[in-house]
Motif scaffolding. Sequence first.
Motif, PDB file in Angstrom:
ATOM      1  N   PHE A   1     -14.148   0.540  10.210  1.00 22.46           N
ATOM      2  CA  PHE A   1     -13.771   0.409  11.616  1.00 22.46           C
ATOM      3  C   PHE A   1     -13.364   1.749  12.222  1.00 22.46           C
ATOM      4  CE2 PHE A   1     -11.006  -0.282  15.208  1.00 22.46           C
ATOM      5  CZ  PHE A   1     -11.627  -1.302  15.900  1.00 22.46           C
ATOM      6  N   ASN A   2     -12.484   2.493  11.539  1.00 18.88           N
ATOM      7  CA  ASN A   2     -12.005   3.756  12.094  1.00 18.88           C
ATOM      8  C   ASN A   2     -13.144   4.740  12.317  1.00 18.88           C
ATOM      9  OD1 ASN A   2      -9.610   2.445  11.628  1.00 18.88           O
ATOM     10  ND2 ASN A   2      -8.636   4.116  10.506  1.00 18.88           N
ATOM     11  N   GLU A   3     -14.082   4.782  11.389  1.00 20.26           N
ATOM     12  CA  GLU A   3     -15.241   5.667  11.551  1.00 20.26           C
ATOM     13  C   GLU A   3     -16.081   5.256  12.750  1.00 20.26           C
ATOM     14  OE1 GLU A   3     -17.499   6.809   7.922  1.00 20.26           O
ATOM     15  OE2 GLU A   3     -16.056   5.515   6.909  1.00 20.26           O
ATOM     16  N   VAL A   4     -16.252   3.962  12.939  1.00 19.64           N
ATOM     17  CA  VAL A   4     -17.073   3.473  14.048  1.00 19.64           C
ATOM     18  C   VAL A   4     -16.454   3.833  15.389  1.00 19.64           C
ATOM     19  CG1 VAL A   4     -17.860   1.387  15.244  1.00 19.64           C
ATOM     20  CG2 VAL A   4     -18.213   1.626  12.782  1.00 19.64           C
ATOM     21  N   ILE A   5     -15.151   3.598  15.555  1.00 20.19           N
ATOM     22  CA  ILE A   5     -14.544   3.870  16.851  1.00 20.19           C
ATOM     23  C   ILE A   5     -14.516   5.371  17.137  1.00 20.19           C
ATOM     24  CG2 ILE A   5     -12.118   3.915  16.092  1.00 20.19           C
ATOM     25  CD1 ILE A   5     -11.441   2.408  18.692  1.00 20.19           C
TER      26      ILE A   5
ATOM     27  N   HIS B   1      -7.332  -3.875  14.757  1.00 21.60           N
ATOM     28  CA  HIS B   1      -8.165  -4.138  13.577  1.00 21.60           C
ATOM     29  C   HIS B   1      -7.292  -4.474  12.372  1.00 21.60           C
ATOM     30  CE1 HIS B   1     -11.276  -3.864  10.576  1.00 21.60           C
ATOM     31  NE2 HIS B   1     -10.660  -2.861   9.986  1.00 21.60           N
ATOM     32  N   GLN B   2      -6.234  -3.719  12.187  1.00 21.90           N
ATOM     33  CA  GLN B   2      -5.335  -3.977  11.062  1.00 21.90           C
ATOM     34  C   GLN B   2      -4.706  -5.367  11.156  1.00 21.90           C
ATOM     35  OE1 GLN B   2      -2.605  -0.681  11.197  1.00 21.90           O
ATOM     36  NE2 GLN B   2      -4.155   0.817  10.563  1.00 21.90           N
ATOM     37  N   GLN B   3      -4.532  -5.839  12.383  1.00 24.66           N
ATOM     38  CA  GLN B   3      -3.949  -7.166  12.593  1.00 24.66           C
ATOM     39  C   GLN B   3      -4.995  -8.281  12.513  1.00 24.66           C
ATOM     40  OE1 GLN B   3      -1.748  -7.160  16.274  1.00 24.66           O
ATOM     41  NE2 GLN B   3      -0.383  -5.512  15.629  1.00 24.66           N
TER      42      GLN B   3
ATOM     43  N   ALA C   1      -9.592  -6.933  15.907  1.00 22.53           N
ATOM     44  CA  ALA C   1     -10.723  -6.070  16.246  1.00 22.53           C
ATOM     45  C   ALA C   1     -11.634  -5.918  15.035  1.00 22.53           C
ATOM     46  CB  ALA C   1     -10.229  -4.702  16.723  1.00 22.53           C
ATOM     47  N   HIS C   2     -12.939  -5.868  15.295  1.00 22.47           N
ATOM     48  CA  HIS C   2     -13.919  -5.877  14.208  1.00 22.47           C
ATOM     49  C   HIS C   2     -15.044  -4.881  14.485  1.00 22.47           C
ATOM     50  CE1 HIS C   2     -11.901  -9.431  12.710  1.00 22.47           C
ATOM     51  NE2 HIS C   2     -11.953  -9.921  13.942  1.00 22.47           N
ATOM     52  N   SER C   3     -15.701  -4.479  13.425  1.00 22.91           N
ATOM     53  CA  SER C   3     -16.797  -3.519  13.548  1.00 22.91           C
ATOM     54  C   SER C   3     -18.020  -4.001  12.787  1.00 22.91           C
ATOM     55  CB  SER C   3     -16.370  -2.139  13.021  1.00 22.91           C
ATOM     56  OG  SER C   3     -15.983  -2.222  11.655  1.00 22.91           O
TER      57      SER C   3
ATOM     58  N   ILE D   1     -25.179   5.387  10.390  1.00 22.10           N
ATOM     59  CA  ILE D   1     -26.114   5.829  11.429  1.00 22.10           C
ATOM     60  C   ILE D   1     -25.958   5.072  12.746  1.00 22.10           C
ATOM     61  CG2 ILE D   1     -27.809   6.621   9.741  1.00 22.10           C
ATOM     62  CD1 ILE D   1     -29.432   4.054  10.378  1.00 22.10           C
ATOM     63  N   GLY D   2     -25.128   4.035  12.753  1.00 22.59           N
ATOM     64  CA  GLY D   2     -24.933   3.282  13.988  1.00 22.59           C
ATOM     65  C   GLY D   2     -23.902   2.193  13.793  1.00 22.59           C
ATOM     66  N   GLY D   3     -23.438   1.658  14.908  1.00 19.52           N
ATOM     67  CA  GLY D   3     -22.472   0.572  14.802  1.00 19.52           C
ATOM     68  C   GLY D   3     -21.883   0.196  16.137  1.00 19.52           C
ATOM     69  N   LEU D   4     -20.941  -0.729  16.086  1.00 16.15           N
ATOM     70  CA  LEU D   4     -20.254  -1.200  17.284  1.00 16.15           C
ATOM     71  C   LEU D   4     -18.897  -1.760  16.892  1.00 16.15           C
ATOM     72  CD1 LEU D   4     -20.288  -4.599  17.338  1.00 16.15           C
ATOM     73  CD2 LEU D   4     -22.699  -4.179  17.786  1.00 16.15           C
ATOM     74  N   TYR D   5     -18.040  -1.949  17.914  1.00 10.60           N
ATOM     75  CA  TYR D   5     -16.763  -2.604  17.652  1.00 10.60           C
ATOM     76  C   TYR D   5     -16.364  -3.437  18.861  1.00 10.60           C
ATOM     77  CZ  TYR D   5     -14.121   0.591  20.703  1.00 10.60           C
ATOM     78  OH  TYR D   5     -13.652   1.275  21.789  1.00 10.60           O
ATOM     79  N   GLY D   6     -15.466  -4.373  18.627  1.00 10.77           N
ATOM     80  CA  GLY D   6     -14.959  -5.231  19.694  1.00 10.77           C
ATOM     81  C   GLY D   6     -13.894  -6.147  19.131  1.00 10.77           C
ATOM     82  N   LEU D   7     -13.493  -7.120  19.923  1.00  9.75           N
ATOM     83  CA  LEU D   7     -12.451  -8.058  19.523  1.00  9.75           C
ATOM     84  C   LEU D   7     -13.027  -9.452  19.334  1.00  9.75           C
ATOM     85  CD1 LEU D   7     -10.688  -5.725  20.724  1.00  9.75           C
ATOM     86  CD2 LEU D   7      -9.060  -7.486  21.405  1.00  9.75           C
TER      87      LEU D   7
END
Length: 238
Positions: free
Chosen positions: A94-98, A125-127, A130-132, A142-148
Amino acid sequence: MIPWLHPTLLAFPDTATALDEPDGLLAAGGDLSTQRLLEAYRHGIFPWFSDDDPILWWSPNPRCVLLPDQVHISRSMRKHINKGDYRVTFDTAFNEVIRACASTREATTGTWISVDMQKAYCELHQQGHAHSVEVWENQQLIGGLYGLGIGKLFFGESMFSRQKNASKIAFIALCQQLEKWGYPLIDCQVHNSHLESLGARNIPRNEFIDYIRHYIDSKTSHDWRFDSEKVILNSESG
């Protein structure tokens, strides 16, 4: 004029009071505490601001959304998926993605994903809110996304690509997994051509708020963290 949020109270104005111009601007101020952010999303509101601005809160009308079972995969995208050697994971970086989303935007039009925003969403995310989704090739991200993910709704925030179509692969994988879990809708916030090519469309804000009322408190028991051995990119969808 828009209202300023109380520094400690978490209440937001009714989304129906958001401005028409700029579209959806609802309020300013407050903070980026996890409690306030969750309260915002639960009412169809999200933060979006530049470093030089106060915190601004938005609820645009219309709202851009995508129904997971209606994700569109073009013929060229199907070929790209089928010939590629990709690994897709959920909630493993997650941290890398954001950070990648922030740096990608900084390199193009500037980023609204400030350091404070990154800290806030990493805490979410820790709670477990939030997800990736990550796309890998030869152990490289090489790619990704995040959201809740709240209830049975997913609120998309940002995506990035370091190779052609990598963010689309992440999004398609997300849609197919959310469909399996029974999620009816992904919030895409504001329309753009990239999302439209995947099947996103605009709906009236009041229709979007109805989805929230029906699904925001739905119970879920699935595990977000798993790797591509459990994800099948069905390139025949759409």
